[in-house]
Design a protein around this motif. Sequence first.
Motif, short mmCIF file in Angstrom:
data_model
loop_
_atom_site.label_atom_id
_atom_site.label_comp_id
_atom_site.label_asym_id
_atom_site.label_seq_id
_atom_site.Cartn_x
_atom_site.Cartn_y
_atom_site.Cartn_z
N GLY A 121 -4.81 1.49 -6.94
CA GLY A 121 -4.56 0.47 -5.92
C GLY A 121 -3.25 -0.26 -6.15
O GLY A 121 -2.47 -0.47 -5.23
N GLY A 126 -0.40 1.88 -5.03
CA GLY A 126 -0.10 0.97 -3.93
C GLY A 126 1.25 0.30 -4.13
O GLY A 126 2.07 0.25 -3.23
N ALA A 150 -4.49 1.96 -2.10
CA ALA A 150 -3.93 3.30 -2.29
C ALA A 150 -5.06 4.32 -2.26
O ALA A 150 -6.24 3.96 -2.19
CB ALA A 150 -3.19 3.39 -3.62
N SER A 188 0.82 -1.22 0.00
CA SER A 188 0.00 0.00 0.00
C SER A 188 0.85 1.26 0.00
O SER A 188 1.99 1.27 0.45
CB SER A 188 -0.94 0.02 1.22
OG SER A 188 -0.20 0.16 2.41
N CYS A 189 0.26 2.31 -0.54
CA CYS A 189 0.91 3.63 -0.52
C CYS A 189 -0.18 4.66 -0.86
O CYS A 189 -1.32 4.30 -1.10
CB CYS A 189 2.05 3.67 -1.53
SG CYS A 189 3.33 4.89 -1.12
N ASN A 244 -3.86 -4.92 -3.05
CA ASN A 244 -3.13 -3.66 -2.92
C ASN A 244 -4.09 -2.55 -2.52
O ASN A 244 -5.30 -2.67 -2.68
CB ASN A 244 -2.42 -3.31 -4.23
CG ASN A 244 -1.14 -4.13 -4.43
OD1 ASN A 244 -0.14 -3.61 -4.86
ND2 ASN A 244 -1.17 -5.41 -4.10
#
Length: 376
Positions: A241, A216, A237, A211-212, A235
């Motif tokens: 994603g 992601g 985000a 994730s981010c 994932n």
Amino acid sequence: MANTMQCTLPVLMALLAVALVHPSAAKTVCTLSAVAGVVLTGTCSTNGGAPTNITGAGSSGVLPGTTITYSVNANARASRFVCASNNDVLTFTASVWSDQTFNICEPSLLEIVGCSGATVANSTFTGITRNIAQPGGCAPSKYGPCIAVLGGNRQTGNWWFFSTSNTFTSVITDLSTTGVTRRGGAFALDRAESGGKMNVLVVGSTFTSVSCDSGGSISATDADLTVRNSTCTSNLAVNGGCIHFQSLQKDFLDGILTYAIRKISLERSTFTTGTANNQGGLVAVYRGNVSISGSTFTQGEAREGQCVWLNECADYTEDQIVGNTWTECSTTFTTWCRANNGNVWTSCGVEGPPQCSTQFPSPPSPSPSPSPPPLG
Ligand SMILES: *[C@@H]1O[C@H](CO)[C@@H](O)[C@H](O)[C@H]1NC(C)=O
Ligand SMILES: *[C@@H]1O[C@H](CO)[C@@H](O)[C@H](O)[C@H]1NC(C)=O
Ligand SMILES: *[C@@H]1O[C@H](CO)[C@@H](O)[C@H](O)[C@H]1NC(C)=O
Ligand SMILES: *[C@@H]1O[C@H](CO)[C@@H](O)[C@H](O)[C@H]1NC(C)=O
């Protein structure tokens, strides 16, 4: 001074080197590890020569026989490699990073800057967390916790970065509350100051629970990106994603503002269970020349664009979306999701702003197959 060494390179190597960089390239291979929260140790060796040890906080230097400068961050776990010449070919292989937690300001675990022919291969990142602690009000990093690949202003020609057979598992970037958008849980790819074209190939790589904020797993800014035979699962985000892709570079053509549109090509890859709080549960593209082939998209969730979100109508070219399977994306069909080019649309996988729905004149056809002709 003229270098006659280049004549001794085997033909294949020379051809490859010509394609990538100047023929007298120094080939450096590094293996690093920062395991179970412990400090970084590793070695780099150039053209098979004596290894240089890279160990612990503050270690830094120039790798012998190259113009590559390395430095290990004060946290003893993050390292940065800066190439000062296109002759440097830099490969990281069989490297392992695991169970590392660091704050919002520390650099990515591996930063590769200004390198025109760099590769990360056969490496793993497992259990990596970037939290939101901001000691002493330090300036937050805009990149995710694993790898940042950044251009340098020295790079005026085309340059490349390759990711081959890497695995990223449980990489968490706590959602930022500082207003800074962190990019790319696994890879932050940024052409940055380089004048040349950035080309990235990600092959046989696996991203699971990554994730981010933006992207992601992968965030690409002003890079031509190909993702092939890779797998993205679970994932998360804000936008994109698994992948966040953007072309931001402005060009003035006869005084008219245009953007340098980069290419994103997704090939034979699998995207499953991605979530974006905003746009693109699996993939979000903000200006790009998009090709997607032989890939599977399953179960995306987002405010807009459950599976793939294309933010500009011009990003969609029907014959560049070929032979994909789209399941559990949006139940609302647009003209971008109709039987064509071998796509199996059991749900609508490609979405964009409402005005894009009129891009193709014929109506969507999620209809059942025509009834057979009457017998007899
Ligand atoms: C590098 O590390 C190895 C293993 O720890 C050690 O044997 C060697 O002496 C070190 N080399 C240098 C140049 O410090
Ligand atoms: C990665 O591993 C494969 C299989 O062991 C090997 O063939 C390949 O050369 C490795 N890649 C690099 C860049 O070392
Ligand atoms: C695809 O990637 C996987 C690793 O994720 C690898 O085992 C496999 O050999 C690759 N297949 C091809 C055709 O490259
Ligand atoms: C997009 O890329 C494809 C494939 O490289 C190319 O043929 C096409 O002309 C490009 N489209 C635009 C609008 O630039």
